[in-house]
Enzyme design. Structure first.
Site, PDB file in Angstrom:
ATOM      1  N   GLY A 175      36.446 -98.351 -96.423  1.00 26.73           N
ATOM      2  CA  GLY A 175      35.697 -99.462 -95.858  1.00 26.73           C
ATOM      3  C   GLY A 175      35.178-100.342 -96.983  1.00 26.73           C
ATOM      4  O   GLY A 175      34.956 -99.868 -98.100  1.00 26.73           O
ATOM      5  N   GLN A 225      30.102-106.564-101.046  1.00 28.36           N
ATOM      6  CA  GLN A 225      30.620-105.742-102.140  1.00 28.36           C
ATOM      7  C   GLN A 225      31.627-106.478-103.012  1.00 28.36           C
ATOM      8  O   GLN A 225      32.029-105.977-104.061  1.00 28.36           O
ATOM      9  CB  GLN A 225      31.278-104.474-101.585  1.00 28.36           C
ATOM     10  CG  GLN A 225      30.282-103.508-100.957  1.00 28.36           C
ATOM     11  CD  GLN A 225      30.974-102.244-100.520  1.00 28.36           C
ATOM     12  OE1 GLN A 225      31.536-102.188 -99.442  1.00 28.36           O
ATOM     13  NE2 GLN A 225      30.980-101.226-101.371  1.00 28.36           N
ATOM     14  N   CYS A 283      30.288 -94.610-102.049  1.00 25.87           N
ATOM     15  CA  CYS A 283      30.363 -96.063-101.891  1.00 25.87           C
ATOM     16  C   CYS A 283      31.063 -96.645-103.109  1.00 25.87           C
ATOM     17  O   CYS A 283      30.764 -96.251-104.243  1.00 25.87           O
ATOM     18  CB  CYS A 283      28.943 -96.620-101.778  1.00 25.87           C
ATOM     19  SG  CYS A 283      28.871 -98.405-101.592  1.00 25.87           S
ATOM     20  N   LEU A 284      31.978 -97.594-102.876  1.00 20.32           N
ATOM     21  CA  LEU A 284      32.701 -98.189-104.010  1.00 20.32           C
ATOM     22  C   LEU A 284      31.753 -98.904-104.963  1.00 20.32           C
ATOM     23  O   LEU A 284      32.075 -99.049-106.148  1.00 20.32           O
ATOM     24  CB  LEU A 284      33.773 -99.163-103.503  1.00 20.32           C
ATOM     25  CG  LEU A 284      34.923 -98.546-102.694  1.00 20.32           C
ATOM     26  CD1 LEU A 284      35.942 -99.618-102.340  1.00 20.32           C
ATOM     27  CD2 LEU A 284      35.580 -97.400-103.443  1.00 20.32           C
ATOM     28  N   HIS A 315      27.980 -97.401 -92.207  1.00 21.09           N
ATOM     29  CA  HIS A 315      27.796 -97.574 -93.651  1.00 21.09           C
ATOM     30  C   HIS A 315      28.067 -99.028 -94.048  1.00 21.09           C
ATOM     31  O   HIS A 315      27.292 -99.636 -94.791  1.00 21.09           O
ATOM     32  CB  HIS A 315      28.728 -96.601 -94.397  1.00 21.09           C
ATOM     33  CG  HIS A 315      28.735 -96.753 -95.883  1.00 21.09           C
ATOM     34  ND1 HIS A 315      28.298 -95.755 -96.736  1.00 21.09           N
ATOM     35  CD2 HIS A 315      29.125 -97.787 -96.684  1.00 21.09           C
ATOM     36  CE1 HIS A 315      28.407 -96.185 -97.994  1.00 21.09           C
ATOM     37  NE2 HIS A 315      28.922 -97.404 -97.991  1.00 21.09           N
ATOM     38  N   GLU A 316      29.163 -99.579 -93.524  1.00 24.37           N
ATOM     39  CA  GLU A 316      29.542-100.947 -93.913  1.00 24.37           C
ATOM     40  C   GLU A 316      28.599-101.990 -93.297  1.00 24.37           C
ATOM     41  O   GLU A 316      28.251-102.972 -93.961  1.00 24.37           O
ATOM     42  CB  GLU A 316      30.996-101.247 -93.519  1.00 24.37           C
ATOM     43  CG  GLU A 316      32.052-100.346 -94.168  1.00 24.37           C
ATOM     44  CD  GLU A 316      31.936-100.225 -95.672  1.00 24.37           C
ATOM     45  OE1 GLU A 316      31.464-101.177 -96.331  1.00 24.37           O
ATOM     46  OE2 GLU A 316      32.293 -99.156 -96.205  1.00 24.37           O
ATOM     47  N   HIS A 335      25.567-102.519 -95.268  1.00 23.24           N
ATOM     48  CA  HIS A 335      25.742-103.433 -96.417  1.00 23.24           C
ATOM     49  C   HIS A 335      25.381-104.872 -96.043  1.00 23.24           C
ATOM     50  O   HIS A 335      24.901-105.630 -96.881  1.00 23.24           O
ATOM     51  CB  HIS A 335      27.189-103.421 -96.906  1.00 23.24           C
ATOM     52  CG  HIS A 335      27.509-102.310 -97.867  1.00 23.24           C
ATOM     53  ND1 HIS A 335      26.888-102.171 -99.093  1.00 23.24           N
ATOM     54  CD2 HIS A 335      28.398-101.297 -97.792  1.00 23.24           C
ATOM     55  CE1 HIS A 335      27.381-101.114 -99.725  1.00 23.24           C
ATOM     56  NE2 HIS A 335      28.302-100.561 -98.955  1.00 23.24           N
TER      57      HIS A 335
HETATM   58 ZN    ZN Z   1      29.290 -98.867 -99.432  1.00 21.63          ZN
END
Ligand code: ZN
Length: 171
Positions: free
Chosen positions: A45, A50, A91-92, A133-134, A137
């Protein structure tokens, strides 16, 4: 325009992202940039903040038989189960940090798709997890905000290192 992954410490990650008023060619090219960034980094995701873009857009591909990949524009969680489950998240934008987060097991999400058409998705398990989660953000929240403060404290050195990396990238 070329976008790249941003890390913890980048201020865009802490902003409330803006609604997308029109799903036009610019949004579609942003989507087409986000998928390769997600896949290249082995993510399932990715949210527009991000990649440094403060807009309400996420892309998701859990690689399960759930209809993936998904493009969700202006996503809203309209319902969730009272049952919560624990699951380890990463998380990236927070490389190397993993921690267990408790979230509802099922969610209903209303959003626009890549063509601007309204879509309602009932998700459970991993897909529900990634959506939550996304979408977090888009409101400036990171999964480490949802863990025990003592546990978060254990990550402070790692977080400092990521902040340095973030500065190096933005220079
Ligand atoms: Zn994340």
């Amino acid at each position: 325009m070329k976008h790249q992954l941003v890390y913890y410490g980048n201020e865009t990650l802490r902003k409330t992202a803006a609604e997308i008023s029109a799903v036009d060619g610019n949004i579609q090219s942003l989507i087409d940039e986000m998928f390769p960034i997600m896949y290249k980094n082995d993510g399932i995701g990715l949210a527009a903040p991000q990649v440094g873009v403060s807009l309400r857009l996420i892309v998701v591909d859990t690689k399960e038989k759930d209809g993936s990949p998904f493009v969700l524009i202006n996503p809203v969680i309209t319902d969730h189960s009272s049952k919560t489950v624990d699951y380890e998240e990463g998380c990236l934008s927070l490389p190397g940090i993993f921690s267990t987060v408790s979230r509802p097991d099922k969610v209903t999400v209303t959003a626009l798709d890549r063509e601007g058409k309204e879509t309602v998705i009932e998700a459970k398990g991993l897909l529900a997890r990634v959506f939550q989660h996304e979408i977090d953000h888009l409101d400036g929240h990171l999964f480490i905000d949802r863990i025990d403060p003592d546990e978060r404290n254990e990550f402070r050195h790692a977080l400092k290192k990521i902040k340095k990396l973030s500065k190096a990238v933005s220079q």
